[in-house]
Design an enzyme around this catalytic site. Structure first.
Site, PDB file in Angstrom:
ATOM      1  N   ASP A  66      41.476  46.370 -25.192  1.00  0.00           N
ATOM      2  CA  ASP A  66      42.515  45.653 -26.535  1.00  0.00           C
ATOM      3  C   ASP A  66      42.181  46.376 -27.370  1.00  0.00           C
ATOM      4  O   ASP A  66      41.743  45.674 -28.221  1.00  0.00           O
ATOM      5  CB  ASP A  66      42.646  43.878 -26.553  1.00  0.00           C
ATOM      6  CG  ASP A  66      42.873  42.843 -27.587  1.00  0.00           C
ATOM      7  OD1 ASP A  66      44.167  44.017 -27.753  1.00  0.00           O
ATOM      8  OD2 ASP A  66      42.412  42.647 -28.549  1.00  0.00           O
ATOM      9  N   ASN A  90      31.456  45.433 -21.046  1.00  0.00           N
ATOM     10  CA  ASN A  90      31.618  44.818 -21.473  1.00  0.00           C
ATOM     11  C   ASN A  90      33.254  44.441 -21.236  1.00  0.00           C
ATOM     12  O   ASN A  90      33.834  44.708 -20.395  1.00  0.00           O
ATOM     13  CB  ASN A  90      32.691  45.021 -22.874  1.00  0.00           C
ATOM     14  CG  ASN A  90      33.494  44.022 -23.850  1.00  0.00           C
ATOM     15  OD1 ASN A  90      32.457  42.896 -24.610  1.00  0.00           O
ATOM     16  ND2 ASN A  90      34.631  43.368 -23.557  1.00  0.00           N
ATOM     17  N   GLU A  91      32.109  42.398 -20.550  1.00  0.00           N
ATOM     18  CA  GLU A  91      33.985  41.896 -20.025  1.00  0.00           C
ATOM     19  C   GLU A  91      34.223  42.517 -18.383  1.00  0.00           C
ATOM     20  O   GLU A  91      35.109  42.623 -18.051  1.00  0.00           O
ATOM     21  CB  GLU A  91      35.041  41.275 -20.839  1.00  0.00           C
ATOM     22  CG  GLU A  91      34.542  40.418 -21.943  1.00  0.00           C
ATOM     23  CD  GLU A  91      35.989  40.199 -22.798  1.00  0.00           C
ATOM     24  OE1 GLU A  91      36.181  40.228 -22.807  1.00  0.00           O
ATOM     25  OE2 GLU A  91      35.694  39.195 -23.521  1.00  0.00           O
ATOM     26  N   ASN A 128      31.210  36.452 -24.445  1.00  0.00           N
ATOM     27  CA  ASN A 128      32.689  36.567 -25.547  1.00  0.00           C
ATOM     28  C   ASN A 128      32.937  34.963 -24.987  1.00  0.00           C
ATOM     29  O   ASN A 128      33.508  35.272 -24.141  1.00  0.00           O
ATOM     30  CB  ASN A 128      33.582  37.569 -25.101  1.00  0.00           C
ATOM     31  CG  ASN A 128      32.734  38.984 -25.306  1.00  0.00           C
ATOM     32  OD1 ASN A 128      31.430  38.971 -26.253  1.00  0.00           O
ATOM     33  ND2 ASN A 128      33.359  40.061 -25.272  1.00  0.00           N
ATOM     34  N   TYR A 149      36.041  31.915 -26.202  1.00  0.00           N
ATOM     35  CA  TYR A 149      37.309  31.995 -26.919  1.00  0.00           C
ATOM     36  C   TYR A 149      37.412  30.496 -27.504  1.00  0.00           C
ATOM     37  O   TYR A 149      38.453  29.974 -27.265  1.00  0.00           O
ATOM     38  CB  TYR A 149      38.651  33.124 -26.691  1.00  0.00           C
ATOM     39  CG  TYR A 149      38.546  34.102 -27.399  1.00  0.00           C
ATOM     40  CD1 TYR A 149      38.114  34.673 -28.957  1.00  0.00           C
ATOM     41  CD2 TYR A 149      37.666  35.355 -26.767  1.00  0.00           C
ATOM     42  CE1 TYR A 149      37.772  35.926 -29.735  1.00  0.00           C
ATOM     43  CE2 TYR A 149      36.535  36.312 -27.088  1.00  0.00           C
ATOM     44  CZ  TYR A 149      37.068  36.955 -28.387  1.00  0.00           C
ATOM     45  OH  TYR A 149      37.035  38.345 -29.183  1.00  0.00           O
ATOM     46  N   TYR A 205      41.848  31.028 -27.064  1.00  0.00           N
ATOM     47  CA  TYR A 205      43.037  31.429 -25.676  1.00  0.00           C
ATOM     48  C   TYR A 205      42.470  29.991 -24.564  1.00  0.00           C
ATOM     49  O   TYR A 205      42.979  29.832 -23.638  1.00  0.00           O
ATOM     50  CB  TYR A 205      42.232  32.464 -24.946  1.00  0.00           C
ATOM     51  CG  TYR A 205      42.144  33.829 -25.693  1.00  0.00           C
ATOM     52  CD1 TYR A 205      43.269  35.066 -25.821  1.00  0.00           C
ATOM     53  CD2 TYR A 205      40.912  34.795 -26.392  1.00  0.00           C
ATOM     54  CE1 TYR A 205      43.940  35.381 -26.297  1.00  0.00           C
ATOM     55  CE2 TYR A 205      41.338  36.235 -26.393  1.00  0.00           C
ATOM     56  CZ  TYR A 205      42.518  35.684 -26.324  1.00  0.00           C
ATOM     57  OH  TYR A 205      42.796  37.181 -27.806  1.00  0.00           O
ATOM     58  N   GLU A 239      30.956  37.350 -29.055  1.00  0.00           N
ATOM     59  CA  GLU A 239      32.363  37.476 -29.473  1.00  0.00           C
ATOM     60  C   GLU A 239      32.781  35.834 -29.072  1.00  0.00           C
ATOM     61  O   GLU A 239      32.848  35.096 -29.107  1.00  0.00           O
ATOM     62  CB  GLU A 239      33.784  38.336 -28.404  1.00  0.00           C
ATOM     63  CG  GLU A 239      33.380  39.386 -28.882  1.00  0.00           C
ATOM     64  CD  GLU A 239      34.570  40.411 -28.091  1.00  0.00           C
ATOM     65  OE1 GLU A 239      35.243  39.631 -27.873  1.00  0.00           O
ATOM     66  OE2 GLU A 239      33.949  41.434 -27.166  1.00  0.00           O
ATOM     67  N   TRP A 297      33.918  38.496 -33.542  1.00  0.00           N
ATOM     68  CA  TRP A 297      34.935  39.281 -33.109  1.00  0.00           C
ATOM     69  C   TRP A 297      36.276  38.728 -34.186  1.00  0.00           C
ATOM     70  O   TRP A 297      36.750  37.419 -34.271  1.00  0.00           O
ATOM     71  CB  TRP A 297      35.770  38.955 -31.809  1.00  0.00           C
ATOM     72  CG  TRP A 297      36.301  40.373 -31.392  1.00  0.00           C
ATOM     73  CD1 TRP A 297      38.053  39.725 -31.390  1.00  0.00           C
ATOM     74  CD2 TRP A 297      36.232  41.194 -31.177  1.00  0.00           C
ATOM     75  NE1 TRP A 297      38.276  41.140 -30.896  1.00  0.00           N
ATOM     76  CE2 TRP A 297      37.238  41.802 -30.497  1.00  0.00           C
ATOM     77  CE3 TRP A 297      33.947  42.348 -31.053  1.00  0.00           C
ATOM     78  CZ2 TRP A 297      36.794  43.659 -29.898  1.00  0.00           C
ATOM     79  CZ3 TRP A 297      34.190  43.528 -30.650  1.00  0.00           C
ATOM     80  CH2 TRP A 297      36.056  44.014 -30.339  1.00  0.00           C
ATOM     81  N   LYS A 322      41.618  39.555 -35.476  1.00  0.00           N
ATOM     82  CA  LYS A 322      40.759  38.355 -35.547  1.00  0.00           C
ATOM     83  C   LYS A 322      39.725  38.933 -36.577  1.00  0.00           C
ATOM     84  O   LYS A 322      38.621  38.461 -36.553  1.00  0.00           O
ATOM     85  CB  LYS A 322      39.820  38.021 -34.500  1.00  0.00           C
ATOM     86  CG  LYS A 322      40.825  37.548 -33.275  1.00  0.00           C
ATOM     87  CD  LYS A 322      40.505  36.873 -32.499  1.00  0.00           C
ATOM     88  CE  LYS A 322      41.515  37.115 -31.087  1.00  0.00           C
ATOM     89  NZ  LYS A 322      41.156  37.714 -30.025  1.00  0.00           N
TER      90      LYS A 322
END
Ligand code: GCB
Length: 599
Positions: free
Chosen positions: A160, A410-411, A465, A467, A471, A504, A549, A568
């Site tokens: 992203d 990351n992720e 992370n 959300y 999300y 995040e 984030w 964000k």
């Protein structure tokens, strides 16, 4: 890898400036014409203005003529790039001098003696910005046949942030002795009561020398001591503390036949890091991370080095009461790392391992046929690139006192079969390669919940992370709070000895947008969103920090869920504060750097 500095035996000159430029095919035997130019360092994308050129994927050519400095027979001239994104081939007078894969770490080429002459040499760099399933970051690469029959390459980011490219960081030409200091490794051990530091400095030279002299100086340039066999015990050392940095310098000299061969000065800080009982300790005190995930991203420069922005960002970081950032999602410039050392800002250092997830939404957009591909860990062929970025990052950043932890990825799809086999050797490699043996973490993605994840037992810190309210349970902070609390309690129970770091959490917010109600994208929602999270974090004993984030809004690819970039940020892309900054300032100024959760 040593940063280029002037010393008694080394001189550095900058090759930054305006270079000749061309996108597309080119024969490096022939000089580029002057029709187009590009600024080094910068991302070419926003500077070229033209839409097609902005999104161009393939080879971009950069060229300048330069005069080499005069050197003696026992010296050499080195060309050094802070980073070229993503792959570079370097030519002198059309002859290949070196190649480098990977867009975020420095590399050097020694210029052979046959090019040392009175008139200028022609230096050409072919910069390639293709990403695919063998590269880091991971990109979805396709070739599209256009109406006129030509083929256009495309990379859709499997991550992203915008795939900025170019010669992103400084280009230097420097001289050094042929038999030079190749590397300096500095480690220190602090006694339990912090009253003594045992400092060890290992120096690697190209060939044997008669003597290696290592002296330690303090910030007042006073000699603190000279090392014997690479060791020195410092009584009552001044420690590198969070937001109270203190830097010593190791002055290293190589001697041969009574003459000084090479000298170099490396700064370092004395501090300790360890993880125990679910806490993260700096200088034997439990530390609380307050800060950000960031990006190297500014108007005009793109991902190109912007030192004024870096300094402003770190000043803003301090101003809001933060103490740390993560180099999401790639190694940041050496200049930024040096600044963090100087300012006492804690850094979590990340390799560019992002996009290791086949079902990332961007991938689905591009493929657009709804067809699911195989398993992430069958699809990705990134192990070689991954080993390389780990080695190069640690080689570059090992001596920085600001760096307290490494991020292996990351992720990634750490909940899919194959994740464990992929990551185990990489995590071990990271631990073993680092002379300071800093903790290693992996930044876990929402779907890899504690019941599904395959790898978090392998790392020292559980980085998440999350959300909730964005999300997941979008716009519903009540359900979001329940979900977040339940999940964090689950992690806490599963790994009672591992610290949990929130790497995040965030909500896109458009400055000026307000509503009577809790409506996503408004400034009010961002305030309530963070309030909810902080309420939860404060009740989970092992949560050792919160990194928002994102620090600032940043550029992304065009996507349905992106309104001209990712919003964000706590600050706009131009670094203006959103409403929530005032709230953060209150919270973070009240949270001490040490002993927030445990005494
Ligand atoms: C994430 C990614 C980050 C994205 C962010 C978002 O989990 O790590 O790169 O920008 O979410 O805003 O979606």
């Amino acid at each position: 890898m040593l940063y280029p500095i002037n010393t008694k035996t080394r001189t550095v000159q900058s090759l930054n400036g305006v270079w000749r430029f061309k996108q597309g095919s080119h024969n490096p035997q022939v000089a580029l014409n002057k029709d187009e130019v590009m600024v080094v360092p910068s991302s070419f994308n926003d500077v070229v203005v033209d839409k097609e050129k902005r999104s161009y994927i393939g080879d971009s050519w950069y060229e300048i003529d330069c005069l080499l400095p005069k050197v003696g027979s026992q010296e050499e001239v080195v060309l050094r790039f802070g980073s070229v994104t993503h792959h570079a081939t370097v030519y002198v007078d059309g002859v290949v001098l070196g190649k480098h894969r990977g867009g975020f770490t420095p590399f050097e080429c020694v210029i052979p003696a046959e090019f040392y002459r009175e008139d200028s040499i022609r230096l050409t760099v072919c910069v390639n910005n293709e990403l695919n399933y063998t590269t880091l970051p991971v990109g979805n690469y396709v070739e599209e046949v256009q109406e006129d029959g030509t083929v256009r390459k495309k990379v859709l980011e499997n991550f992203d942030f915008y795939n900025y490219a170019g010669i992103h960081r400084n280009v230097h030409l420097y001289t050094r002795p042929k038999n030079h200091i190749r590397d300096i490794v500095i480690t220190s051990q602090l006694s339990d009561d912090l009253s003594e530091a045992h400092v060890e400095v290992a120096v690697e030279s190209v060939a044997a020398v008669d003597a290696v002299r290592i002296q330690i100086f303090d910030e007042e340039r006073q000699l603190v001591g000279e090392l014997e066999n690479g060791h020195l015990t410092l009584k009552h050392p001044r420690l590198w503390h969070v937001l109270d940095a203190y830097l010593y310098t190791a002055h290293v000299e190589l001697w041969m036949a009574g003459e000084l061969l090479d000298s170099y000065t490396e700064s370092f800080g004395i501090r300790s890091i360890h993880v125990k009982n679910g806490q993260f300790f700096i200088n034997h005190k439990p530390f609380y991370f307050k800060g950000f995930g960031k990006h190297e991203d500014t108007y005009i420069n793109g991902r190109g080095l912007n030192e004024a922005a870096n300094l402003m960002d770190l000043n803003l970081l301090k101003e809001i009461g933060a103490n740390s950032f993560r180099t999401s999602h790639y190694p940041y410039s050496e200049e930024m790392m040096r600044l963090a050392d100087r300012m006492g800002i804690v850094v979590i250092d990340e390799v560019p391992a992002v996009g290791l997830f086949q079902q990332f939404s961007a991938a689905l957009d591009l493929l657009n046929d709804g067809e699911k591909q195989g398993n992430t860990w069958e699809l990705m062929q990134t192990s070689v690139a991954h080993e390389q970025v780990i080695d190069e990052l640690i080689m570059r950043d090992k001596n920085h006192p600001s760096v307290v932890m490494w991020v292996v990825a990351n992720e990634p799809a750490s909940h899919e079969a194959g994740a464990r086999a992929y990551f185990k050797p990489l995590i071990e490699r990271m631990r073993e390669t680092d002379p300071q043996h800093r903790p290693v973490t992996l930044v876990n993605i929402m779907m890899a919940t504690p019941d599904k994840d395959e790898v978090m037992d392998l790392v020292d810190v559980i980085s998440l992370n999350r959300y909730y309210g964005w999300y997941v349970h979008h716009g519903d902070l009540v359900k979001g709070e329940q979900g977040l609390r339940a999940e964090l309690n689950h992690w806490q129970a599963l790994y009672p000895d591992k610290p949990i770091l929130i790497t995040e959490y965030g909500a896109d917010t458009l400055p000026g947008l307000q509503s009577l109600w809790d409506i996503p994208y408004t400034e009010g929602y961002q305030v309530d969103y963070y309030d909810m999270h902080h309420r939860v974090f404060d009740t989970i004993p092992n949560v050792v920090g919160e990194q928002v984030w994102n620090f600032a809004d940043f550029e992304t690819n065009v996507m349905l869920i992106r309104v001209k970039g990712n919003h964000k940020g706590l600050f706009s892309r131009n670094r203006e504060p959103k409403q929530v900054v005032r709230e953060f300032k209150k919270r973070w100024k009240a949270i001490p750097n040490y002993h927030y959760k445990s005494k």
